[in-house]
Design a protein around this motif. Sequence first.
Motif, PDB file in Angstrom:
ATOM      1  N   GLY A  80       0.783  -1.289   0.037  1.00 31.64           N
ATOM      2  CA  GLY A  80       0.085  -0.006   0.008  1.00 31.64           C
ATOM      3  C   GLY A  80       0.896   1.252   0.121  1.00 31.64           C
ATOM      4  O   GLY A  80       0.189   2.150   0.323  1.00 31.64           O
ATOM      5  N   GLN A 136       3.458   9.859   5.304  1.00 32.14           N
ATOM      6  CA  GLN A 136       3.174   9.787   4.136  1.00 32.14           C
ATOM      7  C   GLN A 136       4.365   8.979   3.201  1.00 32.14           C
ATOM      8  O   GLN A 136       5.492   9.577   3.158  1.00 32.14           O
ATOM      9  N   GLY A 214      -1.290  -4.825   2.953  1.00 33.76           N
ATOM     10  CA  GLY A 214      -1.926  -4.162   1.816  1.00 33.76           C
ATOM     11  C   GLY A 214      -3.416  -4.304   1.317  1.00 33.76           C
ATOM     12  O   GLY A 214      -4.166  -3.409   1.327  1.00 33.76           O
ATOM     13  N   SER A 216      -5.423  -4.730   4.261  1.00 40.14           N
ATOM     14  CA  SER A 216      -6.058  -3.927   5.477  1.00 40.14           C
ATOM     15  C   SER A 216      -4.984  -4.042   6.536  1.00 40.14           C
ATOM     16  O   SER A 216      -4.692  -5.093   7.229  1.00 40.14           O
ATOM     17  N   LEU A 278      -2.372  -3.939  -7.953  1.00 34.52           N
ATOM     18  CA  LEU A 278      -3.165  -2.849  -7.640  1.00 34.52           C
ATOM     19  C   LEU A 278      -2.530  -1.632  -6.810  1.00 34.52           C
ATOM     20  O   LEU A 278      -1.815  -2.136  -5.865  1.00 34.52           O
ATOM     21  N   LEU A 279      -2.708  -0.435  -7.242  1.00 36.82           N
ATOM     22  CA  LEU A 279      -2.153   0.662  -6.510  1.00 36.82           C
ATOM     23  C   LEU A 279      -2.507   0.606  -4.968  1.00 36.82           C
ATOM     24  O   LEU A 279      -1.941   1.458  -4.198  1.00 36.82           O
ATOM     25  N   THR A 280      -3.552   0.122  -4.648  1.00 35.23           N
ATOM     26  CA  THR A 280      -4.176   0.319  -3.419  1.00 35.23           C
ATOM     27  C   THR A 280      -3.422  -0.651  -2.376  1.00 35.23           C
ATOM     28  O   THR A 280      -3.943  -0.852  -1.363  1.00 35.23           O
ATOM     29  N   GLY A 281      -2.853  -1.683  -3.137  1.00 35.66           N
ATOM     30  CA  GLY A 281      -2.161  -2.658  -2.449  1.00 35.66           C
ATOM     31  C   GLY A 281      -3.006  -4.150  -2.088  1.00 35.66           C
ATOM     32  O   GLY A 281      -4.078  -4.081  -2.532  1.00 35.66           O
ATOM     33  N   CYS A 326      -5.663   0.934 -15.503  1.00 40.37           N
ATOM     34  CA  CYS A 326      -6.243   1.902 -14.198  1.00 40.37           C
ATOM     35  C   CYS A 326      -7.789   1.615 -14.140  1.00 40.37           C
ATOM     36  O   CYS A 326      -8.200   1.238 -13.454  1.00 40.37           O
ATOM     37  N   GLN A 329      -8.258  -1.844 -13.393  1.00 46.12           N
ATOM     38  CA  GLN A 329      -8.138  -2.048 -11.844  1.00 46.12           C
ATOM     39  C   GLN A 329      -9.402  -1.581 -11.089  1.00 46.12           C
ATOM     40  O   GLN A 329      -9.847  -2.186 -10.177  1.00 46.12           O
ATOM     41  N   ARG A 330     -10.048  -0.517 -11.764  1.00 48.57           N
ATOM     42  CA  ARG A 330     -11.188   0.107 -11.166  1.00 48.57           C
ATOM     43  C   ARG A 330     -12.470  -1.009 -11.281  1.00 48.57           C
ATOM     44  O   ARG A 330     -13.061  -1.358 -10.672  1.00 48.57           O
ATOM     45  N   THR A 333     -11.746  -3.958  -8.596  1.00 47.17           N
ATOM     46  CA  THR A 333     -12.388  -3.181  -7.438  1.00 47.17           C
ATOM     47  C   THR A 333     -13.782  -3.307  -7.345  1.00 47.17           C
ATOM     48  O   THR A 333     -14.351  -3.515  -6.244  1.00 47.17           O
TER      49      THR A 333
END
Length: 339
Positions: A80, A136, A214, A216, A278-281, A326, A329-330, A333
Amino acid sequence: MSAVLPRRSGPEAAVAPRRSRFNPKYLPLTATISLFMLMGTLGSVLYDGFFSPQVFLNLLIDNAFLIVVAVGMTFVILSGGIDLSVGSVIALTTMVSASLVEKHGWSPAIVIPLVLLMGTVFGAFMGLLIERFRLQPFIVTLAGMFLARGLCYLISIDSVSITNAFYTEVSQVRIPVWGEASLSISAVIAMGVVLAAVFVAHCTPFGRAVYAIGGSEHSAMLMGLPVRRTLVGVYTLSGFCSALAGVIFTFYMLSGYGLHAVGLELDAIAAVVIGGTLLTGGVGYVAGTLFGVLMLGIIQTLISFDGTLSSWWTRIVVGALLFFFCLLQRFFTSRAPRR
């Protein structure tokens, strides 16, 4: 009174449990591999000599340093986070190596472990700041990028050529693979890093912890996983991979320069995203990152075989691919079950 439905028996009962749907988490990886195969097929149809073992192996030779950097970046993004310092660490590695070997006469046997340790400590320091003070990752690694790039110019503002016999011999060595096709030592190192990373990601507690964090971070803490140690570990690993990529880049360029690898962090992120991480991890594969790097390489190869297109078309195509992945990935998700 509700009616009792009879239980299925015989062939119908055997068929029902076998129903399976394609898991959406494999969709980005499948798309990457399919696009790579499609581009390879297109190139072999349009251009003579494109479909040859050496052309494919050249993708590994020319992008060995990017493969190593992208492997480290994969673990960071899986957790993440993000690491913007990798290109600058490569440049710093080349500058330190060139300066110590050429100006001070140090042996490569001392210089190479030293720069690997330097990159590892640099990554661990950033990871410690991120984990300890809950900063960050974008800001911390951005500061690391400026710091490493600035240190390059403290050593020298000019390019420092490397004439050491060890570096020149390693850069010229070719390992026969099949027929006249061969690989460089850098490419072999890169593939070794990929295999080791696959093992670490899927067969070790560290790798499983990275995926859990990644997915949670809070859930990973509730499960008793070593979240703090793992977060520091992923940036330490990224720092080591960046330094190792810097050593490979030194073999490739035979020089140290503060402007080496400018923007390489963006190429690494692009390769990881195109590879299906995934960029969100929490979701992604090291093997997908390898294909993401090969995708960037085959785009450059297609453009060079064409001969009429500007090299800037590489950036245009990569940008279009990033938009596509991208959106993919959307879609993934949105289809993923809510926790």
